[in-house]
Every structure is written in C-alpha cells, then in structure tokens.
Motif scaffolding. Structure first.
Motif, PDB file in Angstrom:
ATOM      1  N   CYS A  94      18.323   9.220  50.976  1.00 53.62           N
ATOM      2  CA  CYS A  94      18.037   8.082  51.853  1.00 53.62           C
ATOM      3  C   CYS A  94      16.895   7.236  51.295  1.00 53.62           C
ATOM      4  N   ARG A  95      17.051   5.929  51.439  1.00 55.67           N
ATOM      5  CA  ARG A  95      15.981   5.008  51.080  1.00 55.67           C
ATOM      6  C   ARG A  95      14.756   5.303  51.942  1.00 55.67           C
ATOM      7  N   GLY A  96      13.565   5.208  51.349  1.00 54.80           N
ATOM      8  CA  GLY A  96      12.365   5.499  52.124  1.00 54.80           C
ATOM      9  C   GLY A  96      11.115   4.944  51.475  1.00 54.80           C
ATOM     10  N   THR A  97      10.018   4.963  52.216  1.00 54.42           N
ATOM     11  CA  THR A  97       8.729   4.475  51.734  1.00 54.42           C
ATOM     12  C   THR A  97       7.862   5.637  51.276  1.00 54.42           C
ATOM     13  N   GLN A  98       7.403   5.547  50.041  1.00 55.64           N
ATOM     14  CA  GLN A  98       6.501   6.524  49.446  1.00 55.64           C
ATOM     15  C   GLN A  98       5.125   5.907  49.295  1.00 55.64           C
ATOM     16  N   VAL A  99       4.091   6.750  49.287  1.00 57.30           N
ATOM     17  CA  VAL A  99       2.717   6.299  49.095  1.00 57.30           C
ATOM     18  C   VAL A  99       2.282   6.636  47.670  1.00 57.30           C
ATOM     19  N   LEU A 100       1.731   5.621  46.981  1.00 61.86           N
ATOM     20  CA  LEU A 100       1.173   5.796  45.648  1.00 61.86           C
ATOM     21  C   LEU A 100      -0.311   5.498  45.706  1.00 61.86           C
ATOM     22  N   ILE A 101      -1.054   5.869  44.662  1.00 61.26           N
ATOM     23  CA  ILE A 101      -2.503   5.749  44.693  1.00 61.26           C
ATOM     24  C   ILE A 101      -3.034   5.290  43.341  1.00 61.26           C
ATOM     25  N   ALA A 102      -4.162   4.561  43.371  1.00 61.60           N
ATOM     26  CA  ALA A 102      -4.838   4.125  42.144  1.00 61.60           C
ATOM     27  C   ALA A 102      -6.320   3.944  42.448  1.00 61.60           C
ATOM     28  N   ASP A 103      -7.108   3.880  41.394  1.00 63.26           N
ATOM     29  CA  ASP A 103      -8.549   3.654  41.525  1.00 63.26           C
ATOM     30  C   ASP A 103      -8.903   2.182  41.528  1.00 63.26           C
ATOM     31  N   HIS A 104      -7.948   1.321  41.159  1.00 66.01           N
ATOM     32  CA  HIS A 104      -8.206  -0.112  41.028  1.00 66.01           C
ATOM     33  C   HIS A 104      -6.948  -0.869  41.428  1.00 66.01           C
ATOM     34  N   PRO A 105      -7.074  -2.097  41.943  1.00 64.52           N
ATOM     35  CA  PRO A 105      -5.890  -2.846  42.350  1.00 64.52           C
ATOM     36  C   PRO A 105      -4.867  -3.091  41.240  1.00 64.52           C
ATOM     37  N   LEU A 106      -5.301  -3.096  39.992  1.00 63.53           N
ATOM     38  CA  LEU A 106      -4.356  -3.275  38.899  1.00 63.53           C
ATOM     39  C   LEU A 106      -3.518  -2.032  38.638  1.00 63.53           C
ATOM     40  N   GLY A 107      -3.938  -0.910  39.191  1.00 59.51           N
ATOM     41  CA  GLY A 107      -3.277   0.352  38.905  1.00 59.51           C
ATOM     42  C   GLY A 107      -3.873   1.003  37.665  1.00 59.51           C
ATOM     43  N   PRO A 108      -3.140   1.890  37.015  1.00 58.47           N
ATOM     44  CA  PRO A 108      -1.753   2.236  37.325  1.00 58.47           C
ATOM     45  C   PRO A 108      -1.632   3.086  38.583  1.00 58.47           C
ATOM     46  N   PHE A 109      -0.654   2.748  39.427  1.00 56.42           N
ATOM     47  CA  PHE A 109      -0.383   3.522  40.628  1.00 56.42           C
ATOM     48  C   PHE A 109       0.520   4.694  40.280  1.00 56.42           C
ATOM     49  N   VAL A 110       0.191   5.847  40.851  1.00 54.79           N
ATOM     50  CA  VAL A 110       0.965   7.066  40.630  1.00 54.79           C
ATOM     51  C   VAL A 110       1.332   7.658  41.987  1.00 54.79           C
ATOM     52  N   PRO A 111       2.402   8.462  42.044  1.00 55.42           N
ATOM     53  CA  PRO A 111       2.805   9.035  43.332  1.00 55.42           C
ATOM     54  C   PRO A 111       1.688   9.840  43.985  1.00 55.42           C
ATOM     55  N   HIS A 112       1.517   9.616  45.287  1.00 53.61           N
ATOM     56  CA  HIS A 112       0.510  10.314  46.079  1.00 53.61           C
ATOM     57  C   HIS A 112       1.176  11.253  47.078  1.00 53.61           C
ATOM     58  N   LEU A 124      -3.422  10.133  53.858  1.00 48.08           N
ATOM     59  CA  LEU A 124      -2.277   9.243  53.692  1.00 48.08           C
ATOM     60  C   LEU A 124      -1.185   9.831  52.789  1.00 48.08           C
ATOM     61  N   ASP A 125      -1.125  11.150  52.693  1.00 42.63           N
ATOM     62  CA  ASP A 125      -0.155  11.748  51.784  1.00 42.63           C
ATOM     63  C   ASP A 125       1.057  12.355  52.484  1.00 42.63           C
ATOM     64  N   LYS A 126       1.068  12.359  53.817  1.00 40.83           N
ATOM     65  CA  LYS A 126       2.226  12.893  54.531  1.00 40.83           C
ATOM     66  C   LYS A 126       2.222  12.382  55.968  1.00 40.83           C
ATOM     67  N   ALA A 127       3.409  12.483  56.597  1.00 44.82           N
ATOM     68  CA  ALA A 127       3.550  12.097  57.996  1.00 44.82           C
ATOM     69  C   ALA A 127       3.183  13.269  58.892  1.00 44.82           C
ATOM     70  N   ILE A 128       2.710  12.930  60.094  1.00 45.76           N
ATOM     71  CA  ILE A 128       2.345  13.929  61.095  1.00 45.76           C
ATOM     72  C   ILE A 128       3.147  13.646  62.360  1.00 45.76           C
ATOM     73  N   GLY A 129       3.877  14.647  62.828  1.00 41.91           N
ATOM     74  CA  GLY A 129       4.632  14.480  64.065  1.00 41.91           C
ATOM     75  C   GLY A 129       5.899  13.686  63.872  1.00 41.91           C
ATOM     76  N   GLN A 130       6.428  13.178  64.977  1.00 42.38           N
ATOM     77  CA  GLN A 130       7.692  12.465  64.992  1.00 42.38           C
ATOM     78  C   GLN A 130       7.473  10.960  65.138  1.00 42.38           C
ATOM     79  N   PRO A 131       8.371  10.153  64.586  1.00 45.26           N
ATOM     80  CA  PRO A 131       8.224   8.702  64.732  1.00 45.26           C
ATOM     81  C   PRO A 131       8.482   8.243  66.156  1.00 45.26           C
TER      82      PRO A 131
END
Length: 292
Positions: free
Chosen positions: A97-115, A165-172
């Motif tokens: 299923c299509r979904g939203t993942q959270v990525l992380i970086a130290d700076h706005p330019l990235g590089p962003f990596v999976p969080h 910000l690395d996982k969901a808590i509870g039900q939507p």
C-alpha cells in the motif's frame, strides 16, 4: 550550480521551508519528471534568498539500492523539529500500500535518510500526503489522506506520532471525508471523491484551519476547512467555495522574512506543465482569502 526562476522548475506539491539560520528558503516538491509512470528517482530541493531566483537542483533524497519503494515518490514536506529536519514523503511499490514515511537529515539540503521503518500510515490502507502537526499540548501528529482509490469517498485522518517521529501511536481518527464539502465533485466518471494535500495553519486569533484539495468541474481546487473547537479532533466546517479553483492545489502556507503570508501550490495540474506559484494571502478574524 545553476540559478533558475521557479517558472523553469517542473514541480508538483511545492513546500517551502523558511530557514532562519541562513536567512533563505528551501523549496521541495514532487520533482520526478513523471511521478505517475516512471521509476522513482528521488526528491530535489532548491534554495533562494528572494523566492524568485533558485539555486539547484540539489539531491535531497536518493534511495539506497535496498529501499522498499520504486515509484510514486510524492509530496515531500520538511519540518524543523527538535534540532533535526524531518521529511514526510509518500512512496509506493507493487503489492504494498502507498504510504507516508518519515526521513531525517541534519540540514535542509539533506541527504535525507529513512527514519521510520517504512510508512507510518496504516499498512493496509492506501494513503498519501502526510504532514506534521503539533497540538496545543506539544504532542506530534501526522495528518494524512486515506485514498479514494481504496474507499471511494476519500478521507483526511490524523494519527499520533512518537516523540521521536519514527512511528505511529494508537489508531487513526477521521477528521472528515471529501463529500462532507458540498463543492466537491467526483472524478473518473463518478468513481470516487478525492482528498489531497492536507496542511494545517494556526491563525493569529487561535483559529485552526486545514488546507486540502479535491476536484470541481474536472479541475483541481484548493480549499480550506475550519475547526470548530480549535483542535484537530473537533468538527470541521467547510467553506462553501474553494479559495482557488483554476486547476491548482496541494497547497501550504508560509510567512516570508518580511512578514508576508503566502499560499504555495502547483498549477496547472497536468504533467509536465505543473509549476509552483506563490499567492499572497490576507488573514482576518480566523479566515483566509487571496489578496486582491
């Protein structure tokens, strides 16, 4: 590095991060040439001091060889939070299923990596367009769309996130459905009703507004809903008309360093013609309108 006008940059779902330390703006969006059919490349970012001349593109995210998704790299948003930069972005692969993942970086330019470990949206839901919201108690949430392609009448939902910000808590929880707004019309000859691109804006008087997009008369449109109790769990009132319906949407709001309030969205809603536009807004008594 080249400098471009935004009219030269093909982009859907534009998102602007105002970066105080550098006194500049970062522009993210769906930047693959064909986000519908081609293999996902990643997300580019552009940098500007004046919102007119943009340096770039810089590669904000490129997937590693073992990344789970290979298509539909959509709608990246970048939020400064607890000393880091978090990208909320939509991904898809066949059989997942299509979904939203959270990525992380130290700076706005990235590089962003999976969080997060894959999407933080429900794994058995077709979802997209996650955005960060921090409530009045300082607790983080993700607001996102449960897609019409799975449920016909698309909805906008919210789910609590962990402090990291690395996982969901509870039900939507469901905030509202597309057909709750009287102006929304179906797509694909009546097959479904779209919800796209939620983004939360808190007015100066405390009113909570939610931007979102759907379709009217076959054209993409930007609309606003208003929370009756000032929080996401309250009743949402829909304005009778979209704020913008000239085949553009998936908007967000940001304030310039000079204090001007701007609505960013893409128009027209047709690949490869889509471009980011910035429209001045007027905020008054908990409402927004386009400046005349």
């Amino acid at each position: 590095m080249q400098t471009l006008k935004k009219e030269q940059i093909q982009m859907r779902d534009p998102f602007v991060l105002r970066h105080e330390p550098e006194g500049c703006y970062y522009l993210y969006g769906s930047t693959d040439p064909d986000i519908w059919k081609s293999k996902g490349i990643g997300f580019d970012v552009y940098r500007s001091k004046d919102l007119e001349h943009w340096e770039g593109p810089f590669p904000a995210f490129r997937p590693e060889a073992n990344f789970w998704s290979d298509k539909n790299y959509w709608a990246p948003e970048v939020h400064a939070y607890s000393g880091k930069y978090y990208m909320f972005a939509t991904f898809k692969t066949d059989g997942v299923c299509r979904g939203t993942q959270v990525l992380i970086a130290d700076h706005p330019l990235g590089p962003f990596v999976p969080h997060s470990d894959g999407p933080v949206t429900p794994r058995d839901w077709e979802c997209l367009d996650g955005t960060l919201y921090v409530d009045g108690q300082g607790e983080p949430w993700m607001i996102f769309c449960h897609e019409w392609v799975q449920i016909v009448n698309g909805t906008i939902c919210a789910i609590r996130l962990s402090p990291g910000l690395d996982k969901a808590i509870g039900q939507p929880i469901e905030l509202f459905a597309a057909r709750d707004a009287a102006w929304v019309e179906p797509v694909k000859n009546g097959l479904g009703y779209v919800t796209d691109g939620p983004f939360v804006h808190r007015c100066a008087d405390g009113t909570l507004l939610l931007l979102w997009s759907s379709f009217r008369g076959g054209r993409y449109a930007q609309a606003i809903a208003r929370s009756a109790n000032g929080e996401i769990d309250g009743h949402w009132e829909h304005l009778p008309e979209p704020i913008y319906e000239s085949d553009g949407g998936h908007g967000m709001i940001f304030r310039t360093f000079g204090g001007e309030l701007l609505l960013a969205l893409h128009t027209p809603n047709k690949t490869p013609l889509e471009r980011a536009v910035f429209l001045p807004l007027v905020e008054q008594d908990g409402r927004l309108k386009l400046a005349e």
